[in-house]
Design a protein around this motif. Structure first.
Motif, PDB file in Angstrom:
ATOM      1  N   SER A  14       0.811  -1.227   0.000  1.00 34.05           N
ATOM      2  CA  SER A  14       0.000   0.000   0.000  1.00 34.05           C
ATOM      3  C   SER A  14       0.837   1.265   0.000  1.00 34.05           C
ATOM      4  O   SER A  14       0.428   2.299  -0.519  1.00 34.05           O
ATOM      5  CB  SER A  14      -0.907   0.016   1.232  1.00 34.05           C
ATOM      6  OG  SER A  14      -0.116  -0.081   2.407  1.00 34.05           O
ATOM      7  N   ARG A  15       2.013   1.202   0.615  1.00 39.48           N
ATOM      8  CA  ARG A  15       2.830   2.420   0.771  1.00 39.48           C
ATOM      9  C   ARG A  15       4.274   2.021   1.072  1.00 39.48           C
ATOM     10  O   ARG A  15       4.594   0.827   1.136  1.00 39.48           O
ATOM     11  CB  ARG A  15       2.264   3.309   1.888  1.00 39.48           C
ATOM     12  CG  ARG A  15       2.211   2.629   3.240  1.00 39.48           C
ATOM     13  CD  ARG A  15       1.370   3.418   4.244  1.00 39.48           C
ATOM     14  NE  ARG A  15       1.053   2.590   5.394  1.00 39.48           N
ATOM     15  CZ  ARG A  15       1.777   2.537   6.515  1.00 39.48           C
ATOM     16  NH1 ARG A  15       2.841   3.313   6.645  1.00 39.48           N
ATOM     17  NH2 ARG A  15       1.443   1.744   7.510  1.00 39.48           N
ATOM     18  N   LEU A  17       8.073   1.004   1.171  1.00 37.64           N
ATOM     19  CA  LEU A  17       8.944   0.196   0.317  1.00 37.64           C
ATOM     20  C   LEU A  17       8.155  -0.771  -0.554  1.00 37.64           C
ATOM     21  O   LEU A  17       8.513  -1.028  -1.699  1.00 37.64           O
ATOM     22  CB  LEU A  17       9.953  -0.573   1.183  1.00 37.64           C
ATOM     23  CG  LEU A  17      10.880   0.300   2.048  1.00 37.64           C
ATOM     24  CD1 LEU A  17      11.830  -0.573   2.860  1.00 37.64           C
ATOM     25  CD2 LEU A  17      11.676   1.259   1.190  1.00 37.64           C
ATOM     26  N   ARG A  40      -3.587  -4.445   2.909  1.00 40.66           N
ATOM     27  CA  ARG A  40      -4.692  -4.654   3.854  1.00 40.66           C
ATOM     28  C   ARG A  40      -5.992  -4.031   3.395  1.00 40.66           C
ATOM     29  O   ARG A  40      -7.060  -4.577   3.601  1.00 40.66           O
ATOM     30  CB  ARG A  40      -4.326  -4.037   5.209  1.00 40.66           C
ATOM     31  CG  ARG A  40      -3.458  -4.909   6.019  1.00 40.66           C
ATOM     32  CD  ARG A  40      -3.471  -4.479   7.430  1.00 40.66           C
ATOM     33  NE  ARG A  40      -2.653  -3.287   7.647  1.00 40.66           N
ATOM     34  CZ  ARG A  40      -2.168  -2.939   8.821  1.00 40.66           C
ATOM     35  NH1 ARG A  40      -2.430  -3.671   9.876  1.00 40.66           N
ATOM     36  NH2 ARG A  40      -1.418  -1.863   8.956  1.00 40.66           N
ATOM     37  N   ASP A  64      -4.371  -9.002   4.910  1.00 41.19           N
ATOM     38  CA  ASP A  64      -3.762  -8.715   6.208  1.00 41.19           C
ATOM     39  C   ASP A  64      -2.959  -9.965   6.542  1.00 41.19           C
ATOM     40  O   ASP A  64      -3.538 -11.050   6.703  1.00 41.19           O
ATOM     41  CB  ASP A  64      -4.859  -8.469   7.258  1.00 41.19           C
ATOM     42  CG  ASP A  64      -4.274  -8.135   8.619  1.00 41.19           C
ATOM     43  OD1 ASP A  64      -3.178  -8.637   8.939  1.00 41.19           O
ATOM     44  OD2 ASP A  64      -4.926  -7.389   9.380  1.00 41.19           O
ATOM     45  N   ASN A  93       7.369  -8.341   2.584  1.00 41.21           N
ATOM     46  CA  ASN A  93       7.767  -6.973   2.941  1.00 41.21           C
ATOM     47  C   ASN A  93       6.984  -6.383   4.113  1.00 41.21           C
ATOM     48  O   ASN A  93       7.517  -5.573   4.874  1.00 41.21           O
ATOM     49  CB  ASN A  93       7.595  -6.088   1.692  1.00 41.21           C
ATOM     50  CG  ASN A  93       7.600  -4.610   2.023  1.00 41.21           C
ATOM     51  OD1 ASN A  93       8.646  -4.019   2.275  1.00 41.21           O
ATOM     52  ND2 ASN A  93       6.407  -4.000   2.062  1.00 41.21           N
ATOM     53  N   TYR A 178      10.832  -4.640  18.151  1.00 45.51           N
ATOM     54  CA  TYR A 178      11.136  -4.708  16.709  1.00 45.51           C
ATOM     55  C   TYR A 178      12.398  -5.535  16.462  1.00 45.51           C
ATOM     56  O   TYR A 178      12.413  -6.426  15.609  1.00 45.51           O
ATOM     57  CB  TYR A 178      11.318  -3.285  16.178  1.00 45.51           C
ATOM     58  CG  TYR A 178      11.640  -3.187  14.703  1.00 45.51           C
ATOM     59  CD1 TYR A 178      10.648  -3.410  13.743  1.00 45.51           C
ATOM     60  CD2 TYR A 178      12.916  -2.849  14.257  1.00 45.51           C
ATOM     61  CE1 TYR A 178      10.933  -3.299  12.376  1.00 45.51           C
ATOM     62  CE2 TYR A 178      13.208  -2.732  12.907  1.00 45.51           C
ATOM     63  CZ  TYR A 178      12.216  -2.953  11.976  1.00 45.51           C
ATOM     64  OH  TYR A 178      12.498  -2.836  10.627  1.00 45.51           O
ATOM     65  N   VAL A 211      15.544   3.997   5.518  1.00 51.08           N
ATOM     66  CA  VAL A 211      14.880   4.676   4.403  1.00 51.08           C
ATOM     67  C   VAL A 211      13.755   5.602   4.878  1.00 51.08           C
ATOM     68  O   VAL A 211      13.002   5.264   5.802  1.00 51.08           O
ATOM     69  CB  VAL A 211      14.267   3.627   3.433  1.00 51.08           C
ATOM     70  CG1 VAL A 211      13.905   4.295   2.111  1.00 51.08           C
ATOM     71  CG2 VAL A 211      15.216   2.464   3.192  1.00 51.08           C
ATOM     72  N   THR A 213      10.584   6.398   5.021  1.00 55.35           N
ATOM     73  CA  THR A 213       9.197   5.948   4.855  1.00 55.35           C
ATOM     74  C   THR A 213       8.487   6.332   6.149  1.00 55.35           C
ATOM     75  O   THR A 213       9.107   6.908   7.047  1.00 55.35           O
ATOM     76  CB  THR A 213       9.134   4.413   4.697  1.00 55.35           C
ATOM     77  OG1 THR A 213       9.668   3.822   5.892  1.00 55.35           O
ATOM     78  CG2 THR A 213       9.918   3.912   3.498  1.00 55.35           C
TER      79      THR A 213
HETATM   80  P1  NDP Z   1       5.893   1.458   6.269  1.00 54.13           P
HETATM   81  O1  NDP Z   1       5.460   1.605   7.682  1.00 54.13           O
HETATM   82  O2  NDP Z   1       6.087   2.654   5.440  1.00 54.13           O
HETATM   83  O3  NDP Z   1       4.932   0.434   5.511  1.00 54.13           O
HETATM   84  C1  NDP Z   1       4.607  -0.784   6.117  1.00 54.13           C
HETATM   85  C2  NDP Z   1       3.778  -1.595   5.166  1.00 54.13           C
HETATM   86  O4  NDP Z   1       3.459  -2.845   5.819  1.00 54.13           O
HETATM   87  C3  NDP Z   1       2.460  -0.925   4.814  1.00 54.13           C
HETATM   88  O5  NDP Z   1       2.133  -1.241   3.490  1.00 54.13           O
HETATM   89  C4  NDP Z   1       1.488  -1.579   5.776  1.00 54.13           C
HETATM   90  O6  NDP Z   1       0.142  -1.609   5.336  1.00 54.13           O
HETATM   91  C5  NDP Z   1       2.047  -3.001   5.779  1.00 54.13           C
HETATM   92  N1  NDP Z   1       1.539  -3.771   6.899  1.00 54.13           N
HETATM   93  C6  NDP Z   1       1.682  -3.564   8.215  1.00 54.13           C
HETATM   94  N2  NDP Z   1       1.014  -4.499   8.913  1.00 54.13           N
HETATM   95  C7  NDP Z   1       0.429  -5.312   8.005  1.00 54.13           C
HETATM   96  C8  NDP Z   1      -0.397  -6.449   8.087  1.00 54.13           C
HETATM   97  N3  NDP Z   1      -0.788  -6.961   9.259  1.00 54.13           N
HETATM   98  N4  NDP Z   1      -0.810  -7.042   6.940  1.00 54.13           N
HETATM   99  C9  NDP Z   1      -0.441  -6.555   5.748  1.00 54.13           C
HETATM  100  N5  NDP Z   1       0.323  -5.463   5.589  1.00 54.13           N
HETATM  101  C10 NDP Z   1       0.761  -4.857   6.712  1.00 54.13           C
HETATM  102  O7  NDP Z   1       7.277   0.639   6.377  1.00 54.13           O
HETATM  103  P2  NDP Z   1       8.452   0.450   5.324  1.00 54.13           P
HETATM  104  O8  NDP Z   1       7.918   0.498   3.961  1.00 54.13           O
HETATM  105  O9  NDP Z   1       9.564   1.320   5.728  1.00 54.13           O
HETATM  106  O10 NDP Z   1       8.902  -1.036   5.716  1.00 54.13           O
HETATM  107  C11 NDP Z   1       8.723  -2.149   4.866  1.00 54.13           C
HETATM  108  C12 NDP Z   1       9.600  -3.269   5.411  1.00 54.13           C
HETATM  109  O11 NDP Z   1      10.971  -2.829   5.434  1.00 54.13           O
HETATM  110  C13 NDP Z   1       9.270  -3.678   6.838  1.00 54.13           C
HETATM  111  O12 NDP Z   1       9.343  -5.067   6.968  1.00 54.13           O
HETATM  112  C14 NDP Z   1      10.348  -3.003   7.659  1.00 54.13           C
HETATM  113  O13 NDP Z   1      10.613  -3.653   8.872  1.00 54.13           O
HETATM  114  C15 NDP Z   1      11.534  -3.079   6.707  1.00 54.13           C
HETATM  115  N6  NDP Z   1      12.592  -2.110   6.981  1.00 54.13           N
HETATM  116  C16 NDP Z   1      12.376  -0.769   6.816  1.00 54.13           C
HETATM  117  C17 NDP Z   1      13.390   0.136   7.091  1.00 54.13           C
HETATM  118  C18 NDP Z   1      13.227   1.613   6.904  1.00 54.13           C
HETATM  119  O14 NDP Z   1      14.171   2.356   7.221  1.00 54.13           O
HETATM  120  N7  NDP Z   1      12.116   2.095   6.371  1.00 54.13           N
HETATM  121  C19 NDP Z   1      14.706  -0.317   7.592  1.00 54.13           C
HETATM  122  C20 NDP Z   1      14.816  -1.747   7.700  1.00 54.13           C
HETATM  123  C21 NDP Z   1      13.804  -2.590   7.395  1.00 54.13           C
HETATM  124  P3  NDP Z   1      -0.972  -0.493   5.778  1.00 54.13           P
HETATM  125  O15 NDP Z   1      -0.810   0.650   4.819  1.00 54.13           O
HETATM  126  O16 NDP Z   1      -2.242  -1.218   5.645  1.00 54.13           O
HETATM  127  O17 NDP Z   1      -0.649  -0.111   7.198  1.00 54.13           O
END
Ligand code: NDP
Length: 256
Positions: A14-15, A17, A40, A64, A93, A178, A211, A213
């Motif tokens: 959805s948003r 990475l 989700r 989800d 992801n 985390y 990153v 985000t």
């Molecule tokens: P965001 O918080 O920007 O996005 C998280 C994403 O995960 C959203 O699309 C969210 O959906 C989805 N999500 C959360 N819970 C669920 C669920 N129960 N079911 C389905 N989707 C879900 O995070 P990032 O894009 O930054 O992170 C993506 C991945 O990268 C993660 O695993 C994170 O741990 C990892 N990461 C990120 C880093 C960073 O610096 N950004 C560094 C290291 C790792 P919704 O929009 O519905 O909430």
């Protein structure tokens, strides 16, 4: 550079990475034939909807990752879209980080710990399990013995913050909820990689960098585009040497 995976499933699209994975996968010289973007709440995922409208390879599914019935439905939908090709690449992801808590011993709660394990570890394992028949199908079609993301692979989006070696040496304290979840995800990666090596499925944990985000915050040094550009180059090249390993976006192997 190119990824040759023909069929790909990305969770948490959805948003952040996940969304950028979808956007840049479509711009590859050899883009996927089927790119399933799971999120989700598809109705609220407007940027993803826009991508899907302009590219027929993108199929949005509601998922989800904590809900088993939605995982089952997703796998059924994916199976219908990919057909005999099977699934080449699963990008696990979706993830969470509650930043409202410092996550030290004084403030962490059972509920917060369990929630992070549920979303960041258990769900990735269950997604991998449920997608296994589709990954096996893709793997069995390949004439090659070598592991690759174009054949059959699971990429676990992990984090350097889960590295016990690096945190022990110099990493910041806090966010115990985390960090423990990502350490456990890395162990799942090791075990799955060993179990699935003989059936030709690559399993690798990938740190995308820090990153900008919602999760990474505006203080992060890396932009989303840059992170995913490097992640895709690394994923495209990944093979035996990164199987069961934690690698960063440039392809360097990080210590667990
Ligand atoms: P965001 O918080 O920007 O996005 C998280 C994403 O995960 C959203 O699309 C969210 O959906 C989805 N999500 C959360 N819970 C669920 C669920 N129960 N079911 C389905 N989707 C879900 O995070 P990032 O894009 O930054 O992170 C993506 C991945 O990268 C993660 O695993 C994170 O741990 C990892 N990461 C990120 C880093 C960073 O610096 N950004 C560094 C290291 C790792 P919704 O929009 O519905 O909430």
């Amino acid at each position: 550079m190119s990824i040759w995976a023909k069929t790909i499933l990305v969770t948490g699209a959805s948003r952040g990475l996940g969304l950028e994975f979808v956007r840049q996968l479509l711009e590859l010289p050899t883009p996927p034939e089927v790119l399933i973007a799971a999120c989700r709440d598809p109705e609220k995922a407007e940027n993803l909807q826009r991508l899907a409208k302009s590219n027929r390879a993108v199929k949005i599914v509601k998922l989800d990752v904590e809900k088993d019935d939605e995982i089952d439905k997703t796998v059924e939908v994916v199976s219908n879209y990919v057909g005999e090709r099977g699934l080449n690449l699963l990008i696990n992801n979706a993830g969470i980080l509650y930043k409202q808590l410092p996550g030290n011993i004084a403030d962490v709660t059972r509920e917060i710990m369990q929630k992070h394990f549920s979303v960041n570890v258990t769900s990735q394992v269950m997604m991998s399990q449920k997608c296994l028949p589709l990954l096996l199908k893709a793997s069995s079609l390949s004439g090659s013995n070598e592991l690759s993301t174009s054949k059959a692979a699971v990429i676990m989006i992990s984090a350097i913050r889960g590295s016990q070696t690096l945190i022990n040496a110099e990493g910041p304290l806090g966010f115990i909820h985390y960090k423990c979840s990502k350490t456990a995800l890395d162990m799942a990666t090791v075990l799955l990689a060993r179990e699935l090596r003989d059936v030709g499925i690559l399993v690798t944990a990938l740190h995308p960098g820090w990153v900008k985000t919602d999760m990474g915050s505006s203080e992060a040094p890396l932009g989303i585009e840059e992170s995913i550009r490097d992640c895709l180059q690394t994923i495209g090249r990944a093979g035996e040497e990164s199987n069961g390993k934690l690698i960063d976006l440039k392809g360097n192997i990080l210590p667990y």
